[in-house]
Motif scaffolding. Structure first.
Motif, PDB file in Angstrom:
ATOM      1  N   ARG A 121      16.697 -19.688  13.274  1.00  0.00           N
ATOM      2  CA  ARG A 121      16.289 -18.898  14.435  1.00  0.00           C
ATOM      3  C   ARG A 121      17.002 -19.468  15.659  1.00  0.00           C
ATOM      4  O   ARG A 121      16.843 -20.642  15.986  1.00  0.00           O
TER       5      ARG A 121
ATOM      6  N   SER B 273      19.276 -17.741  19.408  1.00  0.00           N
ATOM      7  CA  SER B 273      20.010 -16.655  20.064  1.00  0.00           C
ATOM      8  C   SER B 273      21.264 -17.261  20.669  1.00  0.00           C
ATOM      9  O   SER B 273      21.204 -17.969  21.677  1.00  0.00           O
TER      10      SER B 273
ATOM     11  N   LEU C 257      11.326  -9.208  10.460  1.00  0.00           N
ATOM     12  CA  LEU C 257      11.393  -9.248  11.920  1.00  0.00           C
ATOM     13  C   LEU C 257      12.687  -8.611  12.422  1.00  0.00           C
ATOM     14  O   LEU C 257      12.678  -7.794  13.344  1.00  0.00           O
ATOM     15  N   ILE C 258      13.798  -8.977  11.798  1.00  0.00           N
ATOM     16  CA  ILE C 258      15.099  -8.428  12.193  1.00  0.00           C
ATOM     17  C   ILE C 258      15.123  -6.914  12.008  1.00  0.00           C
ATOM     18  O   ILE C 258      15.626  -6.173  12.859  1.00  0.00           O
TER      19      ILE C 258
ATOM     20  N   ALA D 159      12.638  -4.798  12.131  1.00  0.00           N
ATOM     21  CA  ALA D 159      11.824  -4.145  13.151  1.00  0.00           C
ATOM     22  C   ALA D 159      12.540  -4.155  14.500  1.00  0.00           C
ATOM     23  O   ALA D 159      12.675  -3.104  15.147  1.00  0.00           O
ATOM     24  N   TYR D 160      12.994  -5.319  14.922  1.00  0.00           N
ATOM     25  CA  TYR D 160      13.665  -5.423  16.222  1.00  0.00           C
ATOM     26  C   TYR D 160      14.945  -4.599  16.253  1.00  0.00           C
ATOM     27  O   TYR D 160      15.211  -3.862  17.199  1.00  0.00           O
ATOM     28  N   SER D 161      15.755  -4.734  15.208  1.00  0.00           N
ATOM     29  CA  SER D 161      17.045  -4.044  15.186  1.00  0.00           C
ATOM     30  C   SER D 161      16.874  -2.536  15.060  1.00  0.00           C
ATOM     31  O   SER D 161      17.642  -1.768  15.642  1.00  0.00           O
TER      32      SER D 161
ATOM     33  N   VAL E 118      14.329  -0.662  16.184  1.00  0.00           N
ATOM     34  CA  VAL E 118      13.925  -0.119  17.481  1.00  0.00           C
ATOM     35  C   VAL E 118      15.097  -0.186  18.464  1.00  0.00           C
ATOM     36  O   VAL E 118      15.331   0.740  19.238  1.00  0.00           O
ATOM     37  N   GLY E 119      15.851  -1.270  18.407  1.00  0.00           N
ATOM     38  CA  GLY E 119      17.016  -1.393  19.284  1.00  0.00           C
ATOM     39  C   GLY E 119      18.050  -0.327  19.025  1.00  0.00           C
ATOM     40  O   GLY E 119      18.651   0.232  19.953  1.00  0.00           O
TER      41      GLY E 119
ATOM     42  N   VAL F 282      16.329  -6.063  23.988  1.00  0.00           N
ATOM     43  CA  VAL F 282      15.015  -6.371  23.464  1.00  0.00           C
ATOM     44  C   VAL F 282      13.956  -6.511  24.548  1.00  0.00           C
ATOM     45  O   VAL F 282      12.801  -6.078  24.378  1.00  0.00           O
TER      46      VAL F 282
ATOM     47  N   TYR G 126      12.579  -2.861  25.518  1.00  0.00           N
ATOM     48  CA  TYR G 126      11.674  -2.147  24.612  1.00  0.00           C
ATOM     49  C   TYR G 126      10.472  -2.994  24.221  1.00  0.00           C
ATOM     50  O   TYR G 126       9.427  -2.472  23.829  1.00  0.00           O
ATOM     51  N   ARG G 127      10.575  -4.304  24.344  1.00  0.00           N
ATOM     52  CA  ARG G 127       9.381  -5.132  24.129  1.00  0.00           C
ATOM     53  C   ARG G 127       8.344  -4.840  25.201  1.00  0.00           C
ATOM     54  O   ARG G 127       7.148  -4.730  24.918  1.00  0.00           O
TER      55      ARG G 127
END
Length: 210
Positions: A126, A128, A190-191, A193-195, A197-198, A205, A208-209
């Protein structure tokens, strides 16, 4: 242990850079202007945990120039995997471990098919981070975390030795989970879901968060 970082992007550059900063034997794989900049000026890492430069840095365009290593930190995108498998072969010795720090789980089957189950660990991280310029990596968010283990979740000397090495790195949390596949799937979900929506919203992020 002798490490090869394949390749020196945001993830490989950060974790490989921390290993090299600690004095471990690290060879970086990079290409073109990125490779040239690292060779000339070192690998620069700007990090929320403290900036550093690895200079001199052992960097090579071809893995053939490196030879067999103990650990390959595999940090490529999924679409680069087939090419990486072809190019990695000169790095593989009898005891080489492949530590993949890739999203998803499907890459494990390809690695096992190419190199044998005995060479492949489960792994995830994990962080960024990304390359912002030739020879220059930025770590902009997320406390760096790395986890790995044998695919059958057995305890092994080699995994414990690898854990001890990463545990010495300042600013990095390391874990050998009871179930490495579960850890990989948790990150994968997790990826997704995030990706997902992105991709739909075409927004960063934070937007939209909120």
């Amino acid at each position: 242990m002798k490490f090869a970082i394949f390749a020196t992007g945001g993830v490989g550059g950060y974790f490989g850079g921390k290993l090299a900063q600690n004095g471990d034997d690290v060879s970086f794989v990079a290409r073109g202007k990125h490779k040239a900049a690292i060779a000339e000026s070192g690998l620069r890492v700007d990090s929320i945990g403290g900036d550093f430069v690895v200079k001199p840095a052992s960097v090579f365009e071809s893995p053939r120039s490196i030879g067999n290593v103990d650990v390959i930190v595999l940090a490529v995108k999924s679409w680069q995997l087939d090419e990486a498998i072809r190019e990695m072969k000169p790095l593989i010795g009898a005891q080489t471990m492949i530590l993949p720090l890739m999203n998803g789980v499907e890459h494990l089957e390809a690695l096992i098919s190419a190199f044998g189950r005995e060479h492949v660990l489960g792994g995830m991280c994990r962080i960024s981070s990304f390359v912002i310029d030739a020879g220059h990596v930025a770590h902009v968010g997320v406390q760096p975390f790395i986890a790995f283990g044998e695919l059958d979740n057995s305890k092994s000397v080699r995994v414990n030795e690898l854990k001890d090495i990463f545990a010495k790195l300042d600013g990095i949390t390391v874990d050998v989970p009871k179930d490495i596949m579960l850890a990989m799937w948790e990150k994968y979900l997790l990826i997704c879901a995030y990706s997902g929506v992105g991709a739909v919203t075409r927004q960063p992020v934070g937007v939209y968060r909120s």
